[in-house]
Motif scaffolding. Structure first.
Motif, PDB file in Angstrom:
ATOM      1  N   UNK A   1       7.236 -39.696  20.221  1.00 39.90           N
ATOM      2  CA  UNK A   1       8.104 -40.709  20.828  1.00 39.90           C
ATOM      3  C   UNK A   1       7.913 -42.099  20.206  1.00 39.90           C
ATOM      4  N   UNK A   2       7.079 -42.190  19.158  1.00 39.07           N
ATOM      5  CA  UNK A   2       6.877 -43.450  18.463  1.00 39.07           C
ATOM      6  C   UNK A   2       5.706 -44.281  18.958  1.00 39.07           C
ATOM      7  N   UNK A   3       5.102 -43.887  20.071  1.00 40.19           N
ATOM      8  CA  UNK A   3       3.972 -44.635  20.625  1.00 40.19           C
ATOM      9  C   UNK A   3       2.728 -44.389  19.767  1.00 40.19           C
ATOM     10  N   UNK A   4       1.988 -45.470  19.530  1.00 44.33           N
ATOM     11  CA  UNK A   4       0.739 -45.381  18.787  1.00 44.33           C
ATOM     12  C   UNK A   4      -0.437 -45.335  19.753  1.00 44.33           C
ATOM     13  N   UNK A   5      -1.406 -44.494  19.446  1.00 40.22           N
ATOM     14  CA  UNK A   5      -2.640 -44.410  20.218  1.00 40.22           C
ATOM     15  C   UNK A   5      -3.801 -44.552  19.235  1.00 40.22           C
ATOM     16  N   UNK A   6      -4.700 -45.480  19.514  1.00 39.91           N
ATOM     17  CA  UNK A   6      -5.858 -45.701  18.652  1.00 39.91           C
ATOM     18  C   UNK A   6      -7.135 -45.404  19.423  1.00 39.91           C
ATOM     19  N   UNK A   7      -8.119 -44.862  18.716  1.00 39.99           N
ATOM     20  CA  UNK A   7      -9.445 -44.675  19.292  1.00 39.99           C
ATOM     21  C   UNK A   7     -10.470 -44.744  18.164  1.00 39.99           C
ATOM     22  N   UNK A   8     -11.697 -44.886  18.551  1.00 39.40           N
ATOM     23  CA  UNK A   8     -12.782 -44.917  17.577  1.00 39.40           C
ATOM     24  C   UNK A   8     -13.555 -43.605  17.652  1.00 39.40           C
ATOM     25  N   UNK A   9     -13.617 -42.908  16.521  1.00 41.38           N
ATOM     26  CA  UNK A   9     -14.428 -41.699  16.419  1.00 41.38           C
ATOM     27  C   UNK A   9     -15.849 -42.121  16.098  1.00 41.38           C
ATOM     28  N   UNK A  10     -16.805 -41.601  16.848  1.00 46.90           N
ATOM     29  CA  UNK A  10     -18.210 -41.950  16.632  1.00 46.90           C
ATOM     30  C   UNK A  10     -18.663 -41.496  15.243  1.00 46.90           C
ATOM     31  N   UNK A  11     -18.193 -40.329  14.816  1.00 53.15           N
ATOM     32  CA  UNK A  11     -18.576 -39.768  13.522  1.00 53.15           C
ATOM     33  C   UNK A  11     -17.343 -39.599  12.647  1.00 53.15           C
ATOM     34  N   UNK A  12     -17.422 -40.083  11.408  1.00 56.82           N
ATOM     35  CA  UNK A  12     -16.335 -39.931  10.443  1.00 56.82           C
ATOM     36  C   UNK A  12     -16.533 -38.614   9.699  1.00 56.82           C
ATOM     37  N   UNK A  13     -15.634 -37.636   9.888  1.00 59.14           N
ATOM     38  CA  UNK A  13     -15.813 -36.335   9.247  1.00 59.14           C
ATOM     39  C   UNK A  13     -15.702 -36.378   7.724  1.00 59.14           C
TER      40      UNK A  13
END
Length: 71
Positions: free
Chosen positions: A21-33
């Motif tokens: 629907x065009x909405x952006x969701x941001x979060x911080x991943x503790x570990x970068x794969x």
């Protein structure tokens, strides 16, 4: 729809998802794969639903195997 990531110096990353629907969701991943195989596995187990399910099922199977071995 789309995903963007920004790797950070502390081993984490910012992850931005764009939904249908065009909405952006941001979060911080503790570990970068992207840091390697073990960080990728750790990220999957600790930060995804399927990884958590696999970890629980693996733990149950291990406990059941140990219990049967003692009999």
């Amino acid at each position: 729809m789309d995903d963007w990531v920004l790797s950070l110096n502390d081993g984490s990353r910012i992850h931005l998802h764009q939904q249908a629907n065009g909405i952006f969701i941001a979060h911080r991943d503790v570990t970068d794969p992207k840091r390697g195989l073990l960080p990728a596995l750790w990220h999957w187990v600790t930060e995804s639903k399927s990884g958590k399910v696999a970890a629980v099922l693996g733990t149950v199977a291990l406990i059941a195997g140990l219990a049967n071995r003692e009999k």
